[in-house]
Design an enzyme around this catalytic site. Sequence first.
Site, PDB file in Angstrom:
ATOM      1  N   GLY A  57       0.799  -1.220   0.000  1.00  0.00           N
ATOM      2  CA  GLY A  57       0.000   0.000   0.000  1.00  0.00           C
ATOM      3  C   GLY A  57       0.829   1.265   0.000  1.00  0.00           C
ATOM      4  O   GLY A  57       0.575   2.194  -0.775  1.00  0.00           O
ATOM      5  N   ASP A  78      10.458  -7.422  -1.201  1.00  0.00           N
ATOM      6  CA  ASP A  78       9.120  -7.968  -0.938  1.00  0.00           C
ATOM      7  C   ASP A  78       9.144  -9.451  -1.277  1.00  0.00           C
ATOM      8  O   ASP A  78       9.668  -9.835  -2.322  1.00  0.00           O
ATOM      9  CB  ASP A  78       8.068  -7.245  -1.783  1.00  0.00           C
ATOM     10  CG  ASP A  78       6.672  -7.344  -1.169  1.00  0.00           C
ATOM     11  OD1 ASP A  78       6.045  -6.299  -0.938  1.00  0.00           O
ATOM     12  OD2 ASP A  78       6.217  -8.481  -0.902  1.00  0.00           O
ATOM     13  N   ASN A  86      -5.401  -7.034  -2.380  1.00  0.00           N
ATOM     14  CA  ASN A  86      -4.399  -5.954  -2.369  1.00  0.00           C
ATOM     15  C   ASN A  86      -4.813  -4.792  -3.271  1.00  0.00           C
ATOM     16  O   ASN A  86      -4.367  -3.664  -3.097  1.00  0.00           O
ATOM     17  CB  ASN A  86      -3.042  -6.442  -2.902  1.00  0.00           C
ATOM     18  CG  ASN A  86      -2.403  -7.536  -2.069  1.00  0.00           C
ATOM     19  OD1 ASN A  86      -1.649  -8.342  -2.604  1.00  0.00           O
ATOM     20  ND2 ASN A  86      -2.686  -7.576  -0.776  1.00  0.00           N
ATOM     21  N   LYS A 102       5.196  -9.820  -6.124  1.00  0.00           N
ATOM     22  CA  LYS A 102       5.019  -8.363  -6.164  1.00  0.00           C
ATOM     23  C   LYS A 102       6.236  -7.651  -6.747  1.00  0.00           C
ATOM     24  O   LYS A 102       6.105  -6.616  -7.395  1.00  0.00           O
ATOM     25  CB  LYS A 102       4.734  -7.833  -4.755  1.00  0.00           C
ATOM     26  CG  LYS A 102       3.335  -8.120  -4.282  1.00  0.00           C
ATOM     27  CD  LYS A 102       3.053  -7.394  -2.976  1.00  0.00           C
ATOM     28  CE  LYS A 102       1.647  -7.742  -2.497  1.00  0.00           C
ATOM     29  NZ  LYS A 102       1.355  -7.126  -1.186  1.00  0.00           N
ATOM     30  N   ASP A 146       4.457  -3.505   6.989  1.00  0.00           N
ATOM     31  CA  ASP A 146       3.260  -3.531   7.827  1.00  0.00           C
ATOM     32  C   ASP A 146       3.446  -4.408   9.052  1.00  0.00           C
ATOM     33  O   ASP A 146       2.499  -4.845   9.645  1.00  0.00           O
ATOM     34  CB  ASP A 146       2.067  -4.042   7.009  1.00  0.00           C
ATOM     35  CG  ASP A 146       2.315  -5.451   6.474  1.00  0.00           C
ATOM     36  OD1 ASP A 146       3.421  -5.979   6.701  1.00  0.00           O
ATOM     37  OD2 ASP A 146       1.415  -6.006   5.824  1.00  0.00           O
ATOM     38  N   ASN A 147       4.676  -4.695   9.405  1.00  0.00           N
ATOM     39  CA  ASN A 147       4.857  -5.532  10.594  1.00  0.00           C
ATOM     40  C   ASN A 147       5.999  -4.998  11.451  1.00  0.00           C
ATOM     41  O   ASN A 147       6.930  -4.367  10.959  1.00  0.00           O
ATOM     42  CB  ASN A 147       5.098  -6.993  10.215  1.00  0.00           C
ATOM     43  CG  ASN A 147       6.428  -7.189   9.526  1.00  0.00           C
ATOM     44  OD1 ASN A 147       7.460  -7.245  10.191  1.00  0.00           O
ATOM     45  ND2 ASN A 147       6.418  -7.260   8.213  1.00  0.00           N
ATOM     46  N   CYS A 205      -2.308  -7.714  10.666  1.00  0.00           N
ATOM     47  CA  CYS A 205      -2.490  -6.818   9.518  1.00  0.00           C
ATOM     48  C   CYS A 205      -3.762  -7.142   8.772  1.00  0.00           C
ATOM     49  O   CYS A 205      -4.457  -6.275   8.288  1.00  0.00           O
ATOM     50  CB  CYS A 205      -1.334  -6.961   8.547  1.00  0.00           C
ATOM     51  SG  CYS A 205       0.225  -7.137   9.342  1.00  0.00           S
ATOM     52  N   CYS A 353      -6.138   2.758  26.976  1.00  0.00           N
ATOM     53  CA  CYS A 353      -5.176   3.274  25.989  1.00  0.00           C
ATOM     54  C   CYS A 353      -5.892   4.383  25.220  1.00  0.00           C
ATOM     55  O   CYS A 353      -6.673   5.120  25.807  1.00  0.00           O
ATOM     56  CB  CYS A 353      -4.670   2.152  25.076  1.00  0.00           C
ATOM     57  SG  CYS A 353      -5.958   1.359  24.085  1.00  0.00           S
TER      58      CYS A 353
END
Length: 395
Positions: A57, A78, A86, A102, A146-147, A205, A353
């Site tokens: 993204g 990647d 996606n 990708k 994303d991690n 995710c 939180c």
Amino acid sequence: MGPGEKLESGRKGPSHVQGLSAEEQRRYSRHILIPEIGRAGQEKLKAARILCLGAGGLGSPAALYLAAAGVGTIGIVDDDQVALSNLHRQLLHGTADVGRPKTESARDRLRDLNPHLEVRLHACRFESANAEEILRDYDLIVDGTDNFATRYLSNDVAVFARKPNVYGSIFRFDGQTTVFAPHLGGPCYRCLFPEPPPPGSVPSCAEAGVLGVLPGIVGTMQATEALKLILGIGDSLVGRLLHFDALKMKFREFNLRQDPDCPVCGQHPTITRPIDYEMFCHGAPDLTRAVPQVGVRALHERMQSGQPYVLLDVREPFEFELARIEGANLIPLGELPQRTNELDRESEIFVFCHSGTRSERAAEFLCAAGFSKVTNVAGGIDAWSEEIDPNVPRY
Ligand SMILES: [Zn+2]
């Protein structure tokens, strides 16, 4: 050449970085017309080598705009394949690419956009064993991962190599971007979040949805920062976090400070080599241990009843500076496993939180660690501000 790397260009060697061809001058003419860029700036872009972590993204708009802008070399890390889900946001890839790696889909699209570009593919995971070697050939990182595992690793190796790390993150309607660069006077990611949260403490995710256009905006801002850093123009986001709320269509800016006790960029660093963390972003959190919940109104009544209680805030220090509930103790989620001895196991503990997700994980963790009276505050400080105390700033 780095590990797993394939050179995806007809041009080899460094000779191409000198000068611009007539075709290139026409292609980049709207850049060259800008006094702050000019021909010299365009040649800087041509000589630049940018490492894009992730072709998803954030990586999609970042790589597309960097390629179009005339950055000479783009590396893409990647190890994933294009999936149908996606395509609502990852505009590097098309429907015909579903199932392809990708990296290959990205290469084809970027080459079509700009044949002068040298694309280097790293169809592997960015891991402690290869991260420094991959980064060696690049000037800066655009982190679109994303991690947490890759996020900490990219931060650490960028600090070691004294290269800027252009950060972006997205969640539902909210995005954030900054530039981590201790060597340029700003903080690194660990200055803000010294250690990753415990596995299972963040939503995976896959279940965290995102508005399709949001990574387009945030990734394009990352590309903007990368171009400015290469050109040496403007004020970068070093030391500033830009937060974007798509629902309100508002930007907010937060100052970030370097932490002298930071484990990686501080005065006495304890982390001096790359670390692999568990890839817990890809696992679903364990929701089998449901913890009691309380709303902010019920919490407010409980707090006024005169009975003893502990109010535990598991947000980050910079959030605590922005807004706090009077009387709360701050232990950021990531530090909780090391700091449970600061809490009384017999006390009634209310955990909150920002909106209730991290605190739920914290409450689950405490229950599993033997704390018997733990309650999660649904809605968090955001609901508190809305329903109980409007003087607490919302963010
Ligand atoms: Zn740091």
